[in-house]
Scaffold this active site. Sequence first.
Site, PDB file in Angstrom:
ATOM      1  N   ASP A   1      51.621 100.191  13.246  1.00 61.18           N
ATOM      2  CA  ASP A   1      50.213  99.846  13.922  1.00 61.18           C
ATOM      3  C   ASP A   1      48.966 100.810  13.400  1.00 61.18           C
ATOM      4  OD1 ASP A   1      48.465  98.606  15.524  1.00 61.18           O
ATOM      5  OD2 ASP A   1      48.627 100.129  17.269  1.00 61.18           O
TER       6      ASP A   1
ATOM      7  N   ASP B   1      45.056  98.631   8.598  1.00 63.77           N
ATOM      8  CA  ASP B   1      43.610  98.597   9.090  1.00 63.77           C
ATOM      9  C   ASP B   1      42.660  98.906   8.120  1.00 63.77           C
ATOM     10  OD1 ASP B   1      41.433  98.636  10.554  1.00 63.77           O
ATOM     11  OD2 ASP B   1      42.189  99.903  12.248  1.00 63.77           O
TER      12      ASP B   1
ATOM     13  N   HIS C   1      39.858  99.047  22.355  1.00 63.06           N
ATOM     14  CA  HIS C   1      40.912  99.749  22.655  1.00 63.06           C
ATOM     15  C   HIS C   1      40.507 100.917  23.751  1.00 63.06           C
ATOM     16  CE1 HIS C   1      41.840  99.065  17.968  1.00 63.06           C
ATOM     17  NE2 HIS C   1      42.825  98.848  18.443  1.00 63.06           N
TER      18      HIS C   1
ATOM     19  N   THR D   1      47.522 101.330  26.793  1.00 65.53           N
ATOM     20  CA  THR D   1      46.879 102.056  27.792  1.00 65.53           C
ATOM     21  C   THR D   1      47.454 101.644  29.031  1.00 65.53           C
ATOM     22  OG1 THR D   1      44.675 102.122  26.444  1.00 65.53           O
ATOM     23  CG2 THR D   1      44.830 102.603  29.049  1.00 65.53           C
TER      24      THR D   1
END
Length: 276
Positions: free
Chosen positions: A82, A104, A174, A228
């Site tokens: 990720d 990313d 995020h 989270t």
Amino acid sequence: MTLVTLSDVLQPALKNGYAVAGLVTLGWEDMRAFVAAAEAEDVPVILQAGPGCREHTPLPILGKMFRHLAEATSVPVVAHLDHGYTFEDCKEALDSGFTSLMFDGSRKPLQQNIDETAAIAEMAHAAGISCEGEIGFVGYSGGETSAGTDPDEAAKFARETGVDAMAISVGNVHLQQDKVGGLDEARIRAIEALTGVPLVIHGGSGVPMAQRTALARGSAICKFNIGTELRMAFGQALREAVNSDPSRFDRVSILKDTHDPVVAATRPVLAALKEA
């Protein structure tokens, strides 16, 4: 052995109207609980090693942990990098046995993002694994602000990179600890009208559960990244385990007490994305 690629789980999801959870791991305790929850719900699971996880544990170790869990379970497991920020990050993950690479480049100019993502996708496909890219920057709660995905840029990105999945910025953030607001469904529809690539929502913890289910079953969003809310569940379980017996100091004994609560918190996250 049920180790699979990202495409192996997202293409059926796209075809059959459901989504798969990309669960952000930080260590053995949570990743083991995530697989146990996936087994209980009989769904595939994407185990994700993000920057924080990699800072704590080297990629070669994480690759072995993911593969060990995949070998011991009956459900499909994706070993996913990720937020790889460099070619070197992605190459190390590939060499460490990961079956999916997320590059990313969302902070970079469009053409640079396309060119660098295309190179990662080419490397991944040559090795028989998958690649996820990101177009439109997904910000952070209390930090960097999001830059929403432009549908025409998304179509160009998907076409020219050859990615197997495309992360988009449509109101998601995020590290969001509440579920207020939700996603911009009009922007999602505009993006999916121009491309057939499975779409990914980073920052899925901030998306209301009902909207996750509706989009999983009625849009091209095939992957929700959840970190989270499950870290919060782990943290609560750990606090309770520590406080339950102040004289206990063996960390293995303490950490074992987090397993069942994290499994219990993960199961509804997975169930909300299942096929109707």
